[in-house]
Design a protein around this motif. Structure first.
Motif, short mmCIF file in Angstrom:
data_model
loop_
_atom_site.label_atom_id
_atom_site.label_comp_id
_atom_site.label_asym_id
_atom_site.label_seq_id
_atom_site.Cartn_x
_atom_site.Cartn_y
_atom_site.Cartn_z
N VAL A 120 0.81 -4.37 -5.42
CA VAL A 120 1.02 -2.87 -5.61
C VAL A 120 -0.31 -2.00 -5.48
O VAL A 120 -1.58 -2.34 -6.27
CB VAL A 120 1.98 -1.76 -6.27
CG1 VAL A 120 1.93 -0.73 -5.91
CG2 VAL A 120 2.98 -2.76 -6.43
N HIS A 121 -1.22 -1.82 -4.41
CA HIS A 121 -2.54 -0.27 -4.33
C HIS A 121 -2.05 0.72 -3.77
O HIS A 121 -1.05 1.31 -2.67
CB HIS A 121 -3.01 -1.48 -3.79
CG HIS A 121 -4.63 -0.25 -3.27
ND1 HIS A 121 -4.66 -0.30 -4.40
CD2 HIS A 121 -4.95 0.01 -2.39
CE1 HIS A 121 -6.41 0.39 -3.95
NE2 HIS A 121 -5.86 0.79 -2.20
N GLU A 122 -1.88 1.76 -4.89
CA GLU A 122 -1.66 3.06 -4.15
C GLU A 122 -3.04 4.57 -4.55
O GLU A 122 -3.76 4.33 -5.01
CB GLU A 122 -0.71 4.14 -5.22
CG GLU A 122 -0.40 5.10 -5.51
CD GLU A 122 0.77 4.97 -6.23
OE1 GLU A 122 1.70 6.39 -5.95
OE2 GLU A 122 1.29 4.65 -7.01
N GLU A 123 -2.88 5.12 -2.86
CA GLU A 123 -4.59 6.03 -2.99
C GLU A 123 -3.12 7.18 -2.44
O GLU A 123 -2.15 7.23 -1.84
CB GLU A 123 -4.89 5.20 -1.76
CG GLU A 123 -5.66 3.97 -1.86
CD GLU A 123 -7.10 3.82 -0.99
OE1 GLU A 123 -7.05 4.85 -0.27
OE2 GLU A 123 -7.56 3.02 -0.83
N SER A 124 -4.10 8.34 -3.21
CA SER A 124 -3.24 9.86 -2.85
C SER A 124 -4.43 9.58 -1.18
O SER A 124 -5.51 10.26 -1.27
CB SER A 124 -4.07 10.63 -3.70
OG SER A 124 -3.54 10.09 -4.88
N ARG A 126 7.52 1.02 -6.93
CA ARG A 126 6.85 1.12 -8.01
C ARG A 126 7.25 -0.15 -9.20
O ARG A 126 6.70 -0.93 -10.21
CB ARG A 126 6.21 1.56 -9.59
CG ARG A 126 5.14 2.98 -8.14
CD ARG A 126 4.91 4.14 -8.81
NE ARG A 126 4.45 4.76 -8.08
CZ ARG A 126 3.73 6.37 -8.69
NH1 ARG A 126 3.97 6.74 -9.64
NH2 ARG A 126 3.28 7.25 -7.37
N GLN A 141 9.11 5.75 -3.17
CA GLN A 141 7.96 5.80 -3.94
C GLN A 141 7.63 5.00 -5.02
O GLN A 141 6.96 4.47 -6.02
CB GLN A 141 6.20 6.85 -3.46
CG GLN A 141 5.39 6.75 -1.76
CD GLN A 141 5.00 7.38 -1.59
OE1 GLN A 141 4.61 8.34 -2.44
NE2 GLN A 141 4.29 7.68 -0.03
N VAL A 148 4.61 3.54 2.93
CA VAL A 148 4.78 2.54 2.69
C VAL A 148 4.15 1.06 2.98
O VAL A 148 5.30 1.13 4.24
CB VAL A 148 5.55 1.92 1.58
CG1 VAL A 148 6.19 1.18 1.28
CG2 VAL A 148 6.07 3.15 0.29
N LEU A 163 1.35 -1.11 0.02
CA LEU A 163 0.34 0.09 0.10
C LEU A 163 0.82 1.31 0.01
O LEU A 163 1.70 1.12 0.89
CB LEU A 163 -1.04 -0.14 1.31
CG LEU A 163 -1.56 1.47 1.68
CD1 LEU A 163 -2.74 1.36 -0.05
CD2 LEU A 163 -2.21 1.29 2.50
N ILE A 164 0.61 1.96 -1.00
CA ILE A 164 1.59 3.33 -1.18
C ILE A 164 0.47 4.37 -1.12
O ILE A 164 -0.47 4.18 -1.59
CB ILE A 164 1.65 3.57 -2.39
CG1 ILE A 164 3.04 1.98 -2.85
CG2 ILE A 164 3.11 5.33 -2.34
CD1 ILE A 164 3.87 1.98 -3.82
N LEU A 165 0.85 5.07 -0.15
CA LEU A 165 -0.40 5.90 0.39
C LEU A 165 0.48 7.69 -0.36
O LEU A 165 1.32 7.89 0.25
CB LEU A 165 -0.84 6.67 1.99
CG LEU A 165 -1.91 5.53 2.54
CD1 LEU A 165 -2.03 5.71 3.68
CD2 LEU A 165 -3.27 5.56 1.50
N SER A 166 -0.16 8.29 -1.17
CA SER A 166 1.25 8.94 -2.18
C SER A 166 0.66 11.04 -1.64
O SER A 166 -0.39 10.94 -2.08
CB SER A 166 1.22 8.86 -3.19
OG SER A 166 -0.25 8.50 -3.59
#
Length: 256
Positions: A212-216, A200, A196, A231, A182-185
């Motif tokens: 990979v799951h990314e959320e702003s 990827r 980050q 991360v 989980l990427i919190l960007s």
């Protein structure tokens, strides 16, 4: 010599084209990360980020102070309304003895008083290069929450005390494959963004064994996860700050 510099409020997206001057003292090793941070900041200016720049005689940004009001601040705390929350402050090293930090903060504080803010909050650290908390104790801040390496500090303006508490983290550790990343960007820090972006690429080496799951970062993700970025590999927070391909690869292998 401080007269050769001017402090001005960041008012337009164009002002952020020279933002994050912490990354421009030397040619940045993370140009892509710097770019995404500037784009994110320009898109969120006046909502999740506001700030001030110090410019030299030719207009180059050599200092910065970024913040948001508590109603819109993307930080892992529940804070009462009407409080200013500092994200970061930096003066390029060659100018750090000229009083520019004091001028930036004075402009910020005067503006917050004019806007009737109750006070100013910030999260300090025990690392010299990352907003060390002792610098803020000298400015009249006090520690109101201590979580080891990170400390929440408050400087009162119109209200002597503030209601602020850490959010409860809702990212649960797990084991097994596929490894979930989980990427919190939020892109408030180029060094975090660089990791980050690199993550990827490295994750693709593992094929279907890694997802990979990314959320702003947003107010909604803050409520859902209780964290303001980072991360998480199988629910465990890893890879804080800038790092290498090999460190990322090893962090994933540990979960396989």
């Amino acid at each position: 010599m401080t007269g050769e510099f001017r402090v001005e409020r960041v008012q337009r997206a164009e002002d952020l084209e020279q933002g994050f001057c912490c990354m421009t003292e030397i040619p940045t090793p993370w140009p892509a990360a710097l770019r995404v941070c500037r784009v994110w900041a320009s898109q969120n200016l006046g909502r999740h980020i506001e700030g001030y720049h110090a410019r030299d005689a030719v207009g180059k940004v050599v200092g910065q102070l970024y913040y948001a009001l508590s109603e819109q601040a993307l930080v892992p705390y529940e804070i009462e309304p009407g409080v200013a929350v500092m994200y970061c402050e930096w003066i390029q090293r060659r100018y750090q003895t000229l009083g520019l930090a004091r001028r930036l903060f004075s402009a910020f504080e005067a503006d917050m008083q004019e806007r009737n803010c109750k006070g100013i909050l910030l999260e300090g650290t025990d690392q010299e290069a990352q907003m060390h908390y002792r610098h803020y104790l000298a400015r009249g801040f006090e520690i109101i929450h201590d979580s080891g390496h990170r400390k929440l500090l408050y400087r009162p303006l119109s209200q002597p005390r503030v209601q602020a508490r850490p959010l409860e983290v809702h990212v649960k550790p797990r084991s097994g494959e596929p490894v979930e990343i989980l990427i919190l960007s939020g892109y408030l820090c180029p060094s975090e963004a660089s990791t980050q972006l690199l993550l990827r690429e490295v994750a693709q080496e593992f094929g279907r064994r890694v997802v990979v799951h990314e959320e702003s970062l947003s107010p909604e993700t803050l409520r859902r996860y209780g964290v303001a970025g980072g991360v998480f590999i199988n629910g465990r927070q890893k890879l804080s700050g800038a790092t290498t391909e090999e460190a990322i690869r090893q962090a994933i292998i540990e979960e396989l």
